[in-house]
Design a protein around this motif. Structure first.
Motif, short mmCIF file in Angstrom:
data_model
loop_
_atom_site.label_atom_id
_atom_site.label_comp_id
_atom_site.label_asym_id
_atom_site.label_seq_id
_atom_site.Cartn_x
_atom_site.Cartn_y
_atom_site.Cartn_z
N TRP A 19 13.09 2.17 -4.29
CA TRP A 19 13.29 1.24 -3.18
C TRP A 19 13.96 -0.02 -3.69
O TRP A 19 13.43 -0.72 -4.55
CB TRP A 19 11.93 0.93 -2.55
CG TRP A 19 12.03 0.13 -1.28
CD1 TRP A 19 13.09 0.06 -0.43
CD2 TRP A 19 11.01 -0.70 -0.72
NE1 TRP A 19 12.82 -0.75 0.63
CE2 TRP A 19 11.53 -1.23 0.49
CE3 TRP A 19 9.72 -1.02 -1.08
CZ2 TRP A 19 10.80 -2.09 1.30
CZ3 TRP A 19 8.97 -1.86 -0.28
CH2 TRP A 19 9.51 -2.40 0.91
N ALA B 95 12.02 -3.52 -3.27
CA ALA B 95 10.67 -3.64 -3.84
C ALA B 95 10.45 -5.02 -4.42
O ALA B 95 11.37 -5.62 -4.99
CB ALA B 95 10.48 -2.58 -4.92
N ASN C 280 4.39 -1.69 -8.44
CA ASN C 280 4.03 -0.45 -7.75
C ASN C 280 5.16 0.02 -6.84
O ASN C 280 5.51 1.21 -6.80
CB ASN C 280 2.75 -0.65 -6.92
CG ASN C 280 1.51 -0.65 -7.79
OD1 ASN C 280 1.56 -0.34 -8.97
ND2 ASN C 280 0.38 -1.02 -7.21
N GLN C 281 5.72 -0.93 -6.07
CA GLN C 281 6.80 -0.56 -5.15
C GLN C 281 8.07 -0.15 -5.90
O GLN C 281 8.91 0.58 -5.35
CB GLN C 281 7.09 -1.72 -4.20
CG GLN C 281 5.98 -2.01 -3.21
CD GLN C 281 6.34 -3.13 -2.26
OE1 GLN C 281 7.24 -3.95 -2.52
NE2 GLN C 281 5.62 -3.23 -1.14
N ARG C 282 8.23 -0.61 -7.13
CA ARG C 282 9.41 -0.24 -7.91
C ARG C 282 9.29 1.15 -8.53
O ARG C 282 10.18 1.57 -9.28
CB ARG C 282 9.64 -1.27 -9.03
CG ARG C 282 10.00 -2.66 -8.54
CD ARG C 282 10.44 -3.56 -9.69
NE ARG C 282 10.58 -4.94 -9.24
CZ ARG C 282 9.68 -5.88 -9.41
NH1 ARG C 282 8.56 -5.60 -10.07
NH2 ARG C 282 9.88 -7.10 -8.95
N ILE D 150 3.86 4.09 -5.20
CA ILE D 150 4.46 3.45 -4.03
C ILE D 150 3.42 3.28 -2.94
O ILE D 150 2.45 4.03 -2.86
CB ILE D 150 5.67 4.26 -3.51
CG1 ILE D 150 5.24 5.66 -3.05
CG2 ILE D 150 6.77 4.34 -4.55
CD1 ILE D 150 6.34 6.44 -2.36
N ASP D 151 3.63 2.26 -2.09
CA ASP D 151 2.71 2.00 -1.00
C ASP D 151 3.36 2.38 0.33
O ASP D 151 4.45 2.96 0.37
CB ASP D 151 2.26 0.54 -1.00
CG ASP D 151 3.41 -0.44 -0.85
OD1 ASP D 151 4.55 0.01 -0.58
OD2 ASP D 151 3.19 -1.66 -1.00
N ALA E 136 7.02 1.17 0.91
CA ALA E 136 7.99 1.97 0.17
C ALA E 136 8.09 3.38 0.75
O ALA E 136 9.17 4.00 0.73
CB ALA E 136 7.61 2.03 -1.30
N GLU E 137 6.99 3.91 1.26
CA GLU E 137 7.03 5.25 1.86
C GLU E 137 7.95 5.26 3.09
O GLU E 137 8.68 6.23 3.30
CB GLU E 137 5.62 5.67 2.25
CG GLU E 137 4.71 5.94 1.06
CD GLU E 137 3.27 6.17 1.47
OE1 GLU E 137 2.43 6.37 0.57
OE2 GLU E 137 2.97 6.14 2.68
N SER F 163 -1.64 3.65 0.84
CA SER F 163 -0.56 4.63 0.65
C SER F 163 -0.89 5.89 1.44
O SER F 163 -1.85 5.93 2.21
CB SER F 163 -0.39 4.94 -0.84
OG SER F 163 -1.57 5.50 -1.36
#
Length: 747
Positions: A607, A610, A614-616, A635-636, A639-640, A665
């Motif tokens: 993403w 991000a 975590n998002q990266r 990912i959370d 990001a999903e 998530s």
């Protein structure tokens, strides 16, 4: 009678190889069959049935003494007595609690507890403790150490974490702990922990680096009390009495042989009591006793007779001793020596006997070590030529004598200072050798390959001139270079390792290998070193084409450095290279990149908006013949949603649960968009984060998704591209393992 003893040994061993134990009622009926067979000379079958019954009942009693499943995760006040030698250090106190009692529940007789930031705990004290209880368990990976089998063999019925407690009474009869405290307080040139291991059998104070050096050089048996030390002391006493008798210095009215045997056994028993008389020590004392008895009265029966009697006696005393690797190694080493020297014609010179014994033991134990999943020391035969006499003749006498003379402080402390210096010199030499020739972890081989390798070892133990003996070398080398199982084009072999609260997934194609995350590193536990790297070697992974660390969190990237040190890695990539700790360097995740290995397609995504690690997370999709696996890192839900707008928004059969199944998530949108058939959760049993969250697992069930949970199933193996059910290690039949829950959880 020898046939009966062999039948008894077979019966005592058989139950531990069964996937499930026979019912207790059937076992109790076996004595009737035994009594019926004895009058008809059916004693071999009677002995076989008796041994089977004895081990089967012992296993049932040990299983019945485990923590009831209803108390799993509960916190209870328990009262008990501290046994053994507690381990105080590193901010945590670990100890065993015996005779544990609770007001309302029945508890196991023996528990192993950990108290973080707790007060000092000493052996012999009685405590009242608030303990969060767990059934014995641990990580379950291919051909790795089985913590549940170890706990059962130790009769540990529960583990737990102490939340609070109060001492009820001071230590009583804790003389071993007092000796340890004295040993740790003297000036032993920095080797106090090694002295405690050598004198008391307490290896808890040895640093991890020291254990690794001992393992690499095949000298673990030298620094922790083993049968060798006990046998050596008994032999010294026996030889001293025999020498005095030969020189005419022994009283004539006292027959020297009975006195020599009695004093030798008394010495072995005394050393065993000093060492805590644990199972390996009891085994050594039994073997010494039977050898001395054989020397005194039964030499005409041959050398194999005392070994067979000792084998049966140890299993009768402890029916589950065969679950310990040390049981097999000690008896196998003695068997190799008897087989090698028992039938030789003509004597060897002393130096020939010593050198050949080391090499032949190394050859004979090689198949045994591989069968037990233990590493093989390449330098062990050479190192032991010098290390064994160094420890046995130079280190052990001043260490034991100094311990006995501790009340005479100047003399005792001087001897311990000398012993510590000798140990320090030994470790310096061993470290140099271990740096050049580390231990070898062999790949897991098929049963027929192992059988041929074991046959090769037996051939090489035969005397020179025996026909077909040279054939032993190529057969033994099969264990080092086994036939490799090839993968078909377009098929990916996938392992999700059981690393606790973290993630490590191996993806192999016909000619390539990729590791997605490397497990956690927390405190002194490095899953990359202790779990992932050994598993890769046993799966015959000799190099990695790509180490992909999804992001920088320690539970995903912590083991990366250990993997890089242990295996050649062509490329390292991460979704958060700037956040990696420990000197790790990686390329940035190439979002949108796609490549193909041996007919298997790999795609990356990240993403671009991000804002945290975590998002990266670098997301990887693996596509083998239309069967897809999506590895999502942490990912959370935000990001999903972005992932569902990317080219990876395709239906998948296997989904690695984002962020271990956390509440933030595995959104309903993701599950509906990807329509996974199964989800793979990698997490630690009873983790403090509450993963997976109940709402998430309910969401999986609502969507009819199969759930595979590493904490409940162990490591998981699947062949991507074959559209087959996965294989979970907990499904392998072992009577001491709780069966895994069903993976299918349709509403």
């Amino acid at each position: 009678m020898r046939t009966g003893m062999m039948a008894l040994a077979a019966g005592l061993l058989a139950p531990v190889f069964l996937p499930a134990l026979p019912p207790v009622g059937l076992l109790w009926a076996m004595p009737v069959a035994v009594l019926m067979l004895l009058p008809f000379r059916g004693y071999p079958l009677a002995f076989l049935l008796f041994g089977f019954m004895w081990t089967g009942l012992g296993a049932h009693w040990a299983l019945d003494d485990r923590l009831p499943a209803a108390l799993e995760g509960e916190t209870r006040w328990v009262e008990g007595r501290v046994t053994g030698l507690p381990q105080n250090g590193g901010g945590v106190v670990r100890f065993e609690l015996a005779d544990a009692r609770s007001r309302h529940e029945r508890l196991p007789a023996k528990m192993r507890l950990a108290w973080y930031d707790g007060p000092p705990v000493n052996s012999g004290e009685r405590w009242r403790l608030a303990v969060k209880l767990k059934r014995p368990g641990g990580l379950l990976n291919p051909d790795a150490f089985d913590p549940e089998a170890w706990a059962l063999a130790q009769r540990i019925g529960a583990t737990g974490t102490v939340k609070d407690g109060q001492r009820l009474s001071a230590a009583q009869w804790a003389w071993r702990d007092g000796i340890r405290q004295r040993l740790l307080a003297v000036d032993a040139q920095g080797r106090n922990a090694a002295l405690a291991a050598l004198v008391l059998g307490d290896g808890s104070g040895l640093a991890r680096e020291d254990w690794q050096i001992l393992q690499d050089t095949g000298t673990v048996h030298l620094l922790v009390i083993s049968g060798q030390h006990i046998g050596l002391l008994a032999a010294v006493v026996y030889g001293l009495v025999a020498g005095l008798a030969r020189w005419g210095l022994w009283p004539v009215r006292w027959p020297w042989l009975p006195w020599a045997c009695a004093l030798a056994f008394a010495t072995a028993l005394g050393y065993g009591l000093l060492a805590g008389f644990d199972v390996p020590v009891r085994r050594a004392c039994v073997m010494v006793a039977l050898v001395l008895l054989w020397r005194l009265r039964f030499r005409h029966l041959g050398l194999w007779w005392p070994l067979l009697l000792a084998f049966d006696a140890v299993l009768l005393m402890d029916p589950l001793a065969s679950l310990r690797p040390g049981f097999w190694l000690s008896f196998a080493a003695v068997a190799v020596l008897i087989f090698t020297f028992g039938g030789r014609l003509g004597p060897w010179r002393w130096w020939q006997t010593w050198t050949r014994a080391q090499w032949l033991i190394a050859l004979g134990l090689c198949p045994v070590l591989l069968a037990l999943g233990l590493p093989v020391s390449l330098s062990g035969p050479l190192v032991n030529l010098l290390a064994v006499p160094w420890v046995s003749l130079a280190v052990l006498p001043p260490a034991l004598l100094g311990t006995v003379l501790l009340p005479v402080a100047p003399v005792g402390e001087a001897l311990l200072w000398l012993a510590g210096g000798l140990i320090e010199g030994l470790f310096r030499g061993l470290a140099l050798i271990a740096g050049q020739w580390p231990a070898w972890t062999a790949a897991t081989v098929a049963g027929w390959v192992w059988a041929l390798g074991a046959l090769g070892a037996v051939l090489l133990l035969l005397p020179r001139g025996v026909p077909m003996r040279p054939l032993g070398w190529p057969l033994l080398l099969l264990l080092a270079v086994p036939p490799r199982e090839g993968l078909d084009e377009g098929v990916a072999d996938v392992w999700q390792f059981d690393v606790g609260q973290g993630l490590a997934v191996l993806v192999r194609t016909r000619h390539h290998a990729l590791l997605y995350d490397a497990g956690p590193r927390m405190g002194d536990f490095d899953a990359g070193e202790r779990v992932v790297l050994p598993a890769l070697r046993k799966l015959d992974v000799r190099r990695l084409d790509l180490l992909l660390l999804s992001h920088a969190d320690a539970d995903h990237a912590g083991g990366g450095l250990a993997v890089l040190r242990g295996l050649p890695v062509s490329r390292v990539m991460s979704g958060d290279p700037a956040g990696l700790a420990g000197g790790l360097y990686a390329e940035a995740c190439a979002s949108g990149r796609q490549w193909q290995w041996d007919g298997v397609v790999f795609r990356l995504w990240q993403w671009d908006a991000a804002h945290d690690s975590n998002q990266r997370s670098c997301v990887l999709q693996v596509d083998a013949a239309g069967e897809r696996l999506l590895l999502t890192g942490d990912i959370d839900a935000a990001a999903e949603r972005a992932l569902l707008d990317s080219p990876l928004a395709q239906p998948v059969r296997w989904l690695q649960a984002p962020h271990h199944g956390s509440r933030t998530s595995s959104s309903m949108a993701l599950l509906r968009g990807l329509r996974p058939e199964s989800v793979l959760i990698s997490r630690g049993q009873g983790n403090s984060f509450g993963h997976p969250h109940p709402t998430v697992t309910a969401r999986y069930r609502h969507q009819g998704i199969h759930i595979y949970d590493s904490a409940r199933h162990g490591a998981l193996h699947l062949r991507l591209g074959r559209f087959q059910p996965p294989r979970v290690l907990r499904q392998q039949g072992r009577f001491w393992r709780d069966p895994p829950p069903p993976a299918e959880t349709r509403r």
